[in-house]
Motif scaffolding. Structure first.
Motif, mmCIF file in Angstrom:
data_model
loop_
_atom_site.group_PDB
_atom_site.id
_atom_site.type_symbol
_atom_site.label_atom_id
_atom_site.label_comp_id
_atom_site.label_asym_id
_atom_site.label_seq_id
_atom_site.Cartn_x
_atom_site.Cartn_y
_atom_site.Cartn_z
ATOM 1 N N UNK A 145 0.953 -1.292 0.012
ATOM 2 C CA UNK A 145 0.336 -0.007 0.084
ATOM 3 C C UNK A 145 0.980 1.388 -0.139
ATOM 4 N N UNK A 146 0.393 2.258 -0.782
ATOM 5 C CA UNK A 146 1.177 3.491 -0.639
ATOM 6 C C UNK A 146 0.765 4.200 0.576
ATOM 7 N N UNK A 147 1.731 5.281 1.063
ATOM 8 C CA UNK A 147 1.384 5.794 2.584
ATOM 9 C C UNK A 147 0.033 6.507 2.060
ATOM 10 N N UNK A 148 -0.797 6.430 3.128
ATOM 11 C CA UNK A 148 -2.169 6.691 3.212
ATOM 12 C C UNK A 148 -3.293 5.992 2.455
ATOM 13 N N UNK A 149 -2.767 4.828 1.862
ATOM 14 C CA UNK A 149 -3.413 3.869 1.303
ATOM 15 C C UNK A 149 -4.602 3.247 2.181
ATOM 16 N N UNK A 150 -5.645 2.580 1.683
ATOM 17 C CA UNK A 150 -6.636 2.293 2.388
ATOM 18 C C UNK A 150 -6.837 0.733 2.386
ATOM 19 N N UNK A 151 -6.948 -0.044 3.609
ATOM 20 C CA UNK A 151 -7.369 -1.238 3.922
ATOM 21 C C UNK A 151 -8.683 -1.509 4.344
ATOM 22 N N UNK A 152 -9.462 -2.331 3.510
ATOM 23 C CA UNK A 152 -10.802 -2.350 3.891
ATOM 24 C C UNK A 152 -10.890 -3.999 4.322
ATOM 25 N N UNK A 153 -11.032 -4.191 5.602
ATOM 26 C CA UNK A 153 -10.951 -5.656 6.175
ATOM 27 C C UNK A 153 -12.194 -6.108 6.528
ATOM 28 N N UNK A 154 -12.582 -7.093 6.489
ATOM 29 C CA UNK A 154 -13.680 -7.740 7.091
ATOM 30 C C UNK A 154 -13.555 -9.199 7.676
ATOM 31 N N UNK A 155 -14.180 -9.153 8.694
ATOM 32 C CA UNK A 155 -14.281 -10.941 9.371
ATOM 33 C C UNK A 155 -15.367 -10.898 10.184
ATOM 34 N N UNK A 156 -15.514 -12.270 10.711
ATOM 35 C CA UNK A 156 -16.709 -12.480 11.483
ATOM 36 C C UNK A 156 -16.298 -11.888 12.848
ATOM 37 N N UNK A 157 -17.302 -11.678 13.798
ATOM 38 C CA UNK A 157 -17.280 -11.001 15.012
ATOM 39 C C UNK A 157 -17.425 -12.118 15.891
ATOM 40 N N UNK A 158 -16.287 -12.396 16.801
ATOM 41 C CA UNK A 158 -16.496 -13.308 17.751
ATOM 42 C C UNK A 158 -17.751 -12.876 18.990
ATOM 43 N N UNK A 159 -17.846 -11.637 19.099
ATOM 44 C CA UNK A 159 -18.632 -10.997 20.057
ATOM 45 C C UNK A 159 -19.975 -10.624 19.560
ATOM 46 N N UNK A 160 -20.346 -11.407 18.460
ATOM 47 C CA UNK A 160 -21.546 -11.112 17.748
ATOM 48 C C UNK A 160 -22.803 -11.262 18.614
ATOM 49 N N UNK A 161 -23.884 -10.810 18.608
ATOM 50 C CA UNK A 161 -24.932 -10.631 19.615
ATOM 51 C C UNK A 161 -25.547 -12.275 19.934
ATOM 52 N N UNK A 162 -25.661 -13.143 19.069
ATOM 53 C CA UNK A 162 -25.941 -14.543 19.269
ATOM 54 C C UNK A 162 -24.590 -15.198 19.948
ATOM 55 N N UNK A 163 -23.555 -14.739 19.660
ATOM 56 C CA UNK A 163 -22.531 -15.264 20.353
ATOM 57 C C UNK A 163 -22.421 -15.253 21.809
ATOM 58 N N UNK A 164 -22.750 -14.004 22.241
ATOM 59 C CA UNK A 164 -22.720 -13.772 23.541
ATOM 60 C C UNK A 164 -23.680 -14.612 24.377
ATOM 61 N N UNK B 217 -25.386 -13.860 6.272
ATOM 62 C CA UNK B 217 -26.319 -14.429 5.438
ATOM 63 C C UNK B 217 -26.840 -15.927 6.007
ATOM 64 N N UNK B 218 -25.964 -16.507 6.819
ATOM 65 C CA UNK B 218 -26.331 -17.873 7.490
ATOM 66 C C UNK B 218 -27.212 -17.378 8.741
ATOM 67 N N UNK B 219 -27.772 -16.495 9.250
ATOM 68 C CA UNK B 219 -28.549 -16.341 10.494
ATOM 69 C C UNK B 219 -29.770 -16.649 9.853
ATOM 70 N N UNK B 220 -30.474 -17.673 10.773
ATOM 71 C CA UNK B 220 -31.867 -18.059 10.464
ATOM 72 C C UNK B 220 -32.822 -16.878 9.949
ATOM 73 N N UNK B 221 -33.682 -17.096 9.071
ATOM 74 C CA UNK B 221 -34.541 -16.166 8.685
ATOM 75 C C UNK B 221 -35.360 -15.502 9.411
ATOM 76 N N UNK C 246 -34.101 -9.896 10.739
ATOM 77 C CA UNK C 246 -34.171 -8.511 11.188
ATOM 78 C C UNK C 246 -33.515 -7.865 12.202
ATOM 79 N N UNK C 247 -33.295 -8.853 13.536
ATOM 80 C CA UNK C 247 -32.623 -8.424 14.472
ATOM 81 C C UNK C 247 -31.044 -8.126 13.957
ATOM 82 N N UNK C 248 -30.457 -9.185 13.440
ATOM 83 C CA UNK C 248 -29.279 -9.352 12.737
ATOM 84 C C UNK C 248 -28.867 -7.830 12.167
ATOM 85 N N UNK C 249 -29.817 -7.398 11.366
ATOM 86 C CA UNK C 249 -29.596 -6.157 10.501
ATOM 87 C C UNK C 249 -29.826 -4.909 11.624
ATOM 88 N N UNK C 250 -30.497 -5.031 12.544
ATOM 89 C CA UNK C 250 -30.534 -4.062 13.745
ATOM 90 C C UNK C 250 -29.442 -4.060 14.483
#
Length: 242
Positions: free
Chosen positions: A134-153, A212-216, A220-224
């Motif tokens: 990356x150039x100085x000031x370049x952007x990193x866009x990282x995504x990963x699952x959240x260990x502390x997601x609401x249902x994991x708690x 996408x794997x959250x039961x249908x 809505x709660x997952x989006x909230x």
């Protein structure tokens, strides 16, 4: 998803399997693309590396929001690259460790690093190599699952193995779900911020995305929950190379 950091043969074979899921869904790809498009602005073409591009479907989903920029898919799996070339103009073999990425120092304006870091044996070396290209000031866009997601708690309080975590590459044990996806590392929002910051990046912001794997009935709660990234299913982090 597919990349390597000195993986043993069993893990390499696992990630070569086309049946292994490669992304957390189109919603994550679109949200991440919007974040990157806003960061890059308009009026200039930029080079974006999608490191661990897998079959290229995530980059293809993001591409309409990144028009005018050059997206280069990078993966170590030849099978993944064959499939990615159906979606991407540029798809190149590269590794984050060992020989390193086939790009010069400071040659990229942005890096998409989606659903990859949780699969790595050595995430520190991976971020070092991303920072190099990356150039100085370049952007990193990282995504990963959240260990502390609401249902994991809730699951942990009930003594159940959290979603996204795994104890075996052969079968699911002790947690909901049916897919083995090969996760080796898991992060909370706080841990991810600290880890990326320690690697020489300035964290701009962290957002949440649904899974996408959250039961249908629970979607809505997952989006909230996305309104509070610390509770969201997926963490979307934007950082700049210092």
């Amino acid at each position: 998803m597919t990349t390597t950091a000195q993986l043993p043969k069993e893990l390499r074979d696992f990630y070569e399997d086309p049946a292994v899921p490669v992304a957390s869904g189109a919603s994550r790809s679109l949200r991440q693309a919007r974040m990157l498009a806003a960061a890059l602005g308009t009026g200039k073409a930029h080079t974006i590396l999608d490191i661990g591009c897998g079959d290229g479907t995530a980059a293809a989903t993001a591409a309409p929001l990144l028009k005018g920029h050059r997206i280069v898919g990078v993966d170590w799996s030849q099978d993944a690259l064959k499939r990615a070339r159906a979606h991407l103009t540029y798809a190149i073999r590269g590794e984050l460790t060992g020989e390193g990425l086939p790009f010069g120092t400071g040659s990229a304006d942005a890096v998409l690093f989606s659903e990859v870091i949780e699969h790595l044996v050595d995430p520190d070396a991976a971020l070092d190599e991303i920072r190099r290209v990356l150039r100085p000031g370049g952007h990193l866009m990282l995504s990963t699952p959240n260990l502390a997601a609401w249902y994991n708690r809730a699951l942990l309080l009930a003594g159940v193995q959290p979603v996204f975590s795994e104890v075996s590459l052969r079968a699911i044990h002790g947690r909901p779900g049916t897919e083995v996806v090969g996760h080796l590392r898991l992060y909370t929002a706080r841990a991810l911020r600290e880890f990326v910051g320690a690697a020489g990046f300035e964290v701009v912001r962290v957002e949440g995305a649904p899974f996408h794997g959250v039961p249908r009935p629970l979607r809505p709660l997952d989006r909230l929950a996305c309104a509070r990234p610390s509770l969201a299913s997926i963490l979307l982090l934007h950082a700049r190379r210092t």
